[in-house]
Scaffold this motif. Sequence first.
Motif, PDB file in Angstrom:
ATOM      1  N   ASP A 295      62.175   8.500  -6.388  1.00  0.00           N
ATOM      2  CA  ASP A 295      60.772   8.342  -7.098  1.00  0.00           C
ATOM      3  C   ASP A 295      59.590   7.449  -6.138  1.00  0.00           C
ATOM      4  O   ASP A 295      59.004   7.544  -6.188  1.00  0.00           O
ATOM      5  N   VAL A 296      60.630   6.229  -5.674  1.00  0.00           N
ATOM      6  CA  VAL A 296      60.250   5.239  -5.167  1.00  0.00           C
ATOM      7  C   VAL A 296      58.596   5.828  -3.513  1.00  0.00           C
ATOM      8  O   VAL A 296      57.263   5.457  -3.259  1.00  0.00           O
ATOM      9  N   LEU A 297      59.687   6.469  -2.979  1.00  0.00           N
ATOM     10  CA  LEU A 297      59.277   7.039  -1.667  1.00  0.00           C
ATOM     11  C   LEU A 297      58.617   8.199  -1.534  1.00  0.00           C
ATOM     12  O   LEU A 297      57.282   8.720  -1.233  1.00  0.00           O
ATOM     13  N   VAL A 298      58.663   9.430  -2.865  1.00  0.00           N
ATOM     14  CA  VAL A 298      57.871  10.421  -3.348  1.00  0.00           C
ATOM     15  C   VAL A 298      56.429  10.280  -3.410  1.00  0.00           C
ATOM     16  O   VAL A 298      55.661  10.784  -3.339  1.00  0.00           O
ATOM     17  N   GLY A 299      55.994   8.536  -4.610  1.00  0.00           N
ATOM     18  CA  GLY A 299      54.842   8.376  -4.601  1.00  0.00           C
ATOM     19  C   GLY A 299      54.577   8.122  -3.859  1.00  0.00           C
ATOM     20  O   GLY A 299      53.408   7.760  -2.978  1.00  0.00           O
ATOM     21  N   GLU A 300      55.038   6.736  -2.921  1.00  0.00           N
ATOM     22  CA  GLU A 300      54.209   6.775  -1.171  1.00  0.00           C
ATOM     23  C   GLU A 300      53.753   7.684  -0.562  1.00  0.00           C
ATOM     24  O   GLU A 300      52.632   7.541   0.144  1.00  0.00           O
ATOM     25  N   LEU A 301      54.678   8.791  -0.408  1.00  0.00           N
ATOM     26  CA  LEU A 301      54.196   9.803   0.121  1.00  0.00           C
ATOM     27  C   LEU A 301      53.352  10.288  -0.719  1.00  0.00           C
ATOM     28  O   LEU A 301      51.556  11.271   0.462  1.00  0.00           O
ATOM     29  N   ALA A 302      53.111  10.561  -1.441  1.00  0.00           N
ATOM     30  CA  ALA A 302      51.771  11.070  -1.948  1.00  0.00           C
ATOM     31  C   ALA A 302      50.569  10.194  -2.001  1.00  0.00           C
ATOM     32  O   ALA A 302      49.427  10.654  -1.941  1.00  0.00           O
ATOM     33  N   SER A 303      50.881   9.340  -2.276  1.00  0.00           N
ATOM     34  CA  SER A 303      49.612   8.309  -1.906  1.00  0.00           C
ATOM     35  C   SER A 303      49.110   8.273  -0.433  1.00  0.00           C
ATOM     36  O   SER A 303      48.009   7.670  -0.357  1.00  0.00           O
ATOM     37  N   LEU A 304      49.761   8.077   0.919  1.00  0.00           N
ATOM     38  CA  LEU A 304      49.801   8.317   1.676  1.00  0.00           C
ATOM     39  C   LEU A 304      48.838   9.680   2.350  1.00  0.00           C
ATOM     40  O   LEU A 304      47.473  10.066   3.137  1.00  0.00           O
ATOM     41  N   ARG A 305      49.609  10.549   1.672  1.00  0.00           N
ATOM     42  CA  ARG A 305      48.613  12.272   1.613  1.00  0.00           C
ATOM     43  C   ARG A 305      47.127  12.289   1.154  1.00  0.00           C
ATOM     44  O   ARG A 305      46.755  12.647   1.939  1.00  0.00           O
ATOM     45  N   ASP A 306      47.090  10.959  -0.148  1.00  0.00           N
ATOM     46  CA  ASP A 306      45.735  11.307  -0.688  1.00  0.00           C
ATOM     47  C   ASP A 306      45.019  10.098   0.145  1.00  0.00           C
ATOM     48  O   ASP A 306      43.540  10.326  -0.048  1.00  0.00           O
TER      49      ASP A 306
ATOM     50  N   ALA B  54      72.468  10.862  -3.022  1.00  0.00           N
ATOM     51  CA  ALA B  54      73.195  11.283  -4.148  1.00  0.00           C
ATOM     52  C   ALA B  54      73.628  11.207  -4.954  1.00  0.00           C
ATOM     53  O   ALA B  54      74.704  11.825  -6.220  1.00  0.00           O
ATOM     54  N   ALA B  55      73.672  12.857  -4.517  1.00  0.00           N
ATOM     55  CA  ALA B  55      74.548  13.939  -4.835  1.00  0.00           C
ATOM     56  C   ALA B  55      76.433  13.009  -5.224  1.00  0.00           C
ATOM     57  O   ALA B  55      76.598  14.174  -5.758  1.00  0.00           O
ATOM     58  N   VAL B  56      76.087  12.676  -4.476  1.00  0.00           N
ATOM     59  CA  VAL B  56      77.808  12.370  -4.137  1.00  0.00           C
ATOM     60  C   VAL B  56      77.879  10.508  -3.561  1.00  0.00           C
ATOM     61  O   VAL B  56      78.707  10.262  -3.616  1.00  0.00           O
ATOM     62  N   ASN B  57      77.397  10.100  -4.128  1.00  0.00           N
ATOM     63  CA  ASN B  57      76.832   8.583  -4.180  1.00  0.00           C
ATOM     64  C   ASN B  57      76.524   8.482  -5.299  1.00  0.00           C
ATOM     65  O   ASN B  57      74.594   7.900  -4.927  1.00  0.00           O
ATOM     66  N   PRO B  58      76.657   7.540  -5.937  1.00  0.00           N
ATOM     67  CA  PRO B  58      76.129   7.084  -7.026  1.00  0.00           C
ATOM     68  C   PRO B  58      75.631   5.611  -7.277  1.00  0.00           C
ATOM     69  O   PRO B  58      74.997   5.432  -7.839  1.00  0.00           O
ATOM     70  N   ALA B  59      75.971   5.391  -5.481  1.00  0.00           N
ATOM     71  CA  ALA B  59      74.934   3.929  -5.165  1.00  0.00           C
ATOM     72  C   ALA B  59      73.270   4.518  -4.805  1.00  0.00           C
ATOM     73  O   ALA B  59      72.649   3.311  -5.162  1.00  0.00           O
ATOM     74  N   VAL B  60      73.114   5.710  -4.864  1.00  0.00           N
ATOM     75  CA  VAL B  60      72.212   5.604  -4.533  1.00  0.00           C
ATOM     76  C   VAL B  60      70.761   5.929  -5.880  1.00  0.00           C
ATOM     77  O   VAL B  60      71.513   6.918  -6.973  1.00  0.00           O
ATOM     78  N   ARG B  61      70.239   5.182  -6.196  1.00  0.00           N
ATOM     79  CA  ARG B  61      69.349   5.570  -7.513  1.00  0.00           C
ATOM     80  C   ARG B  61      68.184   6.341  -7.869  1.00  0.00           C
ATOM     81  O   ARG B  61      67.453   6.506  -6.385  1.00  0.00           O
ATOM     82  N   ALA B  62      67.867   6.885  -8.602  1.00  0.00           N
ATOM     83  CA  ALA B  62      66.954   8.040  -8.504  1.00  0.00           C
ATOM     84  C   ALA B  62      65.953   7.232  -8.119  1.00  0.00           C
ATOM     85  O   ALA B  62      64.597   7.565  -8.058  1.00  0.00           O
ATOM     86  N   GLU B  63      65.419   5.713  -8.871  1.00  0.00           N
ATOM     87  CA  GLU B  63      64.094   5.494  -8.203  1.00  0.00           C
ATOM     88  C   GLU B  63      64.464   4.477  -6.968  1.00  0.00           C
ATOM     89  O   GLU B  63      62.297   4.897  -6.989  1.00  0.00           O
ATOM     90  N   GLU B  64      64.645   5.237  -6.537  1.00  0.00           N
ATOM     91  CA  GLU B  64      64.387   5.115  -4.968  1.00  0.00           C
ATOM     92  C   GLU B  64      63.626   5.663  -4.092  1.00  0.00           C
ATOM     93  O   GLU B  64      63.183   5.952  -3.712  1.00  0.00           O
TER      94      GLU B  64
END
Length: 431
Positions: free
Chosen positions: A395-406, A383-393
């Motif tokens: 955030d979705v993975l971070v939330g998915e990992l948190a849910s799995l750990r729970d 994301a630091a070098v490619n504007p096509a990578v969105r912050a929402e993507e």
Amino acid sequence: NAAYFADPEGARLLIASEIGAEGRNFQFAQHLIFWDLPLDPDMLEQRIGRLDRIGQRGDVHLHASAIENSPQHALLRWYADGLDAFTGVCADGRELLNEFGAELTSLALAEGNLCDRGVGEGGAIEQLNARTRARHAELSAQILRGRDRLLELASQQGADVGALRAALLADDERAASDDYPLRLFEQFGVHHESLGKNIWLLDPEYLTLDAFEAFKHGACSATFDRAVALARDDLLFLRADHPLLLAAEDLVLGSETGNAAFLLDEGLPARTVLLEAVYVLECVAPRHLHVERYLPPNPIRIVVDTRLQLRDSFVPSARALERASERTVDLQRYRKPLAALVPPLVKRAGEAVAVLATQRIEAATTAASQLLGHEIERLTALAAVNPAVRAEEIDVLVGELASLRDLLPQARPRLDSLRLVASPDFLRLPG
């Protein structure tokens, strides 16, 4: 008729109305003759796409003709000279139709001979085709600039090699000769008969329950072979993920039949009793998390003897399994000894499976953390070098990992089935 045309021993020529232009698979044919040409370029693509599709092993030859100076002649020239629609995919066809369709229709349907309006060089039709070519080149360049080359390269990486492709090919080969679906449907009164090579007729005449939507209208034809299914879209392609198979498996797994069994094994020493317990480790989680990637519902088998020792290496003898269906034991007269034997064995099996379940849960949590954690790090750096990578993507993975750990630590083993295996002298126990 489409099925008869797809049969290697069937018709050699298929004459179809517009109903054959969508949703049909004719990749085994190499020649397409246009009786007429549709005004919409997307409809032309649909017709060609019946042959030019996955499974096509040769060149597709297109045959189009029109009466000279007719409206179809103008349309043929526009497709051939303006859009190059017969030599390549025309992704901007609808846009070009919106821009030039009215003018094309006006020229094609105007009174008088097309020659009078200049079909040749410098004429009205040729001028329209030239403007169409220029606009087509402009739109094609825009589409080309919008392609994500990195994504295309990544999607093709290792497409022709690798463990996944080899596994899929092996699965196809095995599925084509495996009669598991036929044996499964036999349990519900669905009989089968061969209609030809790799094609079966499933007849629900003696169906025992109304749980299969596919049989609502009578018998169905099916295949297990992918090549046959590609050529015959009228056949059910019975693979492991087909809804019909999944429904049948759910009925079997949800039934109480087979959940408890008793087996006499002459290969066991005298006065030996073993309990086989099969558990399934289940994790209740939202479907979008795909928790089965990390914790698949694989069975866990525990074997305990009367001394409460684990005997996981035990396997019933082949002779005992062969004779199991030949003899029936009335266990009602052994209720007292069974009441004394079984509860302690089940309790010990539950303790053993709890230890294994904890190990599997920890391994699954570690796998999820490594896989998703690596992906989060990769996308963050990208994301630091490619504007096509969105912050929402991210955030979705971070939330998915948190849910799995729970959710993963909340998985629990469910007792699925029991089998008591005893030496023959068990039958001499007092009731």
